[in-house]
Design an enzyme around this catalytic site. Structure first.
Site, PDB file in Angstrom:
ATOM      1  N   LYS A   1       0.839  -1.208   0.000  1.00 43.24           N
ATOM      2  CA  LYS A   1       0.000   0.000   0.000  1.00 43.24           C
ATOM      3  C   LYS A   1       0.870   1.253   0.000  1.00 43.24           C
ATOM      4  O   LYS A   1       0.628   2.200  -0.751  1.00 43.24           O
ATOM      5  CB  LYS A   1      -0.951  -0.017   1.208  1.00 43.24           C
ATOM      6  CG  LYS A   1      -2.071  -1.031   1.054  1.00 43.24           C
ATOM      7  CD  LYS A   1      -2.862  -1.273   2.345  1.00 43.24           C
ATOM      8  CE  LYS A   1      -3.823  -2.448   2.120  1.00 43.24           C
ATOM      9  NZ  LYS A   1      -4.622  -2.784   3.312  1.00 43.24           N
TER      10      LYS A   1
ATOM     11  N   ASP B   1     -11.009   2.941   3.717  1.00 41.17           N
ATOM     12  CA  ASP B   1     -11.266   1.495   3.625  1.00 41.17           C
ATOM     13  C   ASP B   1     -12.765   1.225   3.417  1.00 41.17           C
ATOM     14  O   ASP B   1     -13.146   0.138   2.984  1.00 41.17           O
ATOM     15  CB  ASP B   1     -10.842   0.810   4.936  1.00 41.17           C
ATOM     16  CG  ASP B   1      -9.589  -0.036   4.801  1.00 41.17           C
ATOM     17  OD1 ASP B   1      -9.287  -0.468   3.674  1.00 41.17           O
ATOM     18  OD2 ASP B   1      -8.928  -0.261   5.828  1.00 41.17           O
TER      19      ASP B   1
ATOM     20  N   GLN C   1      -4.733  -1.472   9.566  1.00 41.73           N
ATOM     21  CA  GLN C   1      -4.664  -2.804   8.964  1.00 41.73           C
ATOM     22  C   GLN C   1      -5.285  -3.850   9.888  1.00 41.73           C
ATOM     23  O   GLN C   1      -4.995  -3.881  11.090  1.00 41.73           O
ATOM     24  CB  GLN C   1      -3.192  -3.144   8.648  1.00 41.73           C
ATOM     25  CG  GLN C   1      -3.004  -4.438   7.886  1.00 41.73           C
ATOM     26  CD  GLN C   1      -3.550  -4.395   6.459  1.00 41.73           C
ATOM     27  OE1 GLN C   1      -3.704  -3.324   5.858  1.00 41.73           O
ATOM     28  NE2 GLN C   1      -3.849  -5.549   5.906  1.00 41.73           N
TER      29      GLN C   1
HETATM   30  N1  GUN Z   1      -6.713  -6.748   5.978  1.00 44.56           N
HETATM   31  C1  GUN Z   1      -6.896  -7.457   4.844  1.00 44.56           C
HETATM   32  N2  GUN Z   1      -7.421  -6.673   3.889  1.00 44.56           N
HETATM   33  C2  GUN Z   1      -7.582  -5.453   4.430  1.00 44.56           C
HETATM   34  C3  GUN Z   1      -8.053  -4.202   3.917  1.00 44.56           C
HETATM   35  O1  GUN Z   1      -8.471  -4.064   2.772  1.00 44.56           O
HETATM   36  N3  GUN Z   1      -8.028  -3.164   4.790  1.00 44.56           N
HETATM   37  C4  GUN Z   1      -7.601  -3.294   6.066  1.00 44.56           C
HETATM   38  N4  GUN Z   1      -7.636  -2.216   6.851  1.00 44.56           N
HETATM   39  N5  GUN Z   1      -7.152  -4.426   6.571  1.00 44.56           N
HETATM   40  C5  GUN Z   1      -7.142  -5.495   5.748  1.00 44.56           C
END
Ligand code: GUN
Length: 284
Positions: free
Chosen positions: A53, A120, A97
């Protein structure tokens, strides 16, 4: 004839090029888009996701701040960090996350994020906005799936879409997005008694369960579009999706591969949401 592949890397690249242009336009107006990524603990998969990311942000010129904390961070300390990021004018998107360590209530943390920075799309306000058709951030993975359908020029109106999986992150928001485009939507899940009965009627199938080979060729109507959200490992440790790719590609009209399908689109939509949030500050 074998299905056409929907190339998530190529489409991501296209959208990221456009994102880079939006970054320049924002900068010309004095706004440097910023994303904060918060990681608690040392889950190896999360570390890879977070790194990707941050790298994607750099690629398009979004300023990213990575905050890494030990697994012993308390819930109160994490909530205080989220609140500080809510107040930070240089940060337009906040991503915590998941999964979080067991002693932290993840939902509580998500609800602490200001909805206008919830890139998100996990906040209840974002979920409610999606359900009612109000403006708000859409969860990145199903949003990426919609972009893929748009890219192949697929008109969902009157089509039957079957979503396999009912998670808050993918299955449920996916169903809402398909419904908003006038598809007839069926959501299948672990208690569905005859999955094949449903999938055989589908014009579009989204597999989002996290289980290898949940969808095989005999379960797919010829010409259907198949989107594979799964991220699993096969017996050789190779990355694979939820769909029996080699079998289903002989029946479907379009199919997304794993890797190189929905995965890169998830990160791309995170960038797009962050830019949309930064652009909102111009109108505030
Ligand atoms: N863990 C796995 N996929 C995601 C996501 O798209 N966003 C977040 N915040 N955590 C994750």
């Amino acid at each position: 004839m074998a299905a056409q592949l929907i190339d998530g890397n190529a489409l991501s690249q296209l959208i990221r090029t456009q994102a880079g242009e939006r970054v320049l336009q924002l900068q010309a107006r004095g706004v440097k888009p910023g994303l904060a990524v918060v990681l608690v603990g040392d889950n190896p998969a999360s570390q890879v996701y977070v790194r990707n990311k941050v790298k994607a942000c750099e690629q398009v010129g979004i300023h990213s701040v990575m905050e890494k904390y030990d697994a012993s961070l308390s819930q109160a300390e994490l909530l205080a960090r989220v609140e500080a990021l809510n107040q930070d004018k240089h940060i337009h998107g906040i991503l915590v996350q998941l999964p979080l360590p067991a002693h932290i209530d993840a939902q509580k943390v998500i609800e602490a994020i200001a909805p206008e920075k919830d890139v998100d799309g996990f906040h209840v306000a974002s979920a409610g906005a999606l359900m009612t058709g109000l403006p708000g951030y859409w969860p990145c993975t199903p949003h990426g799936c919609m972009k893929m359908l748009e890219h192949i020029g697929y008109n969902l109106r009157g089509k039957h879409a079957v979503v396999i999986g009912r998670s808050n992150i993918v299955g449920k928001p996916m169903a809402m997005m398909l419904l908003a485009q006038n598809a007839t939507v069926t959501v299948c899940h672990s208690a569905t008694t005859d999955l094949k009965h449903h999938t055989l009627q589908a014009d579009v199938i989204v597999a989002a369960v996290g289980k290898r080979n949940i969808l095989t060729a005999d379960m797919v109507k010829p010409g259907a579009v198949v989107l594979d959200v799964g991220m699993n490992r096969d017996d050789d440790g190779k990355l694979c999706g939820d769909v029996d790719f080699e079998g289903v590609r002989q029946v479907a009209s379009h199919i997304t591969p794993v890797p190189g399908g929905v995965g890169p689109m998830t990160i791309t939509m995170l960038l797009v949401n962050t830019l949309a949030s930064a652009e909102q500050t111009l109108h505030a």
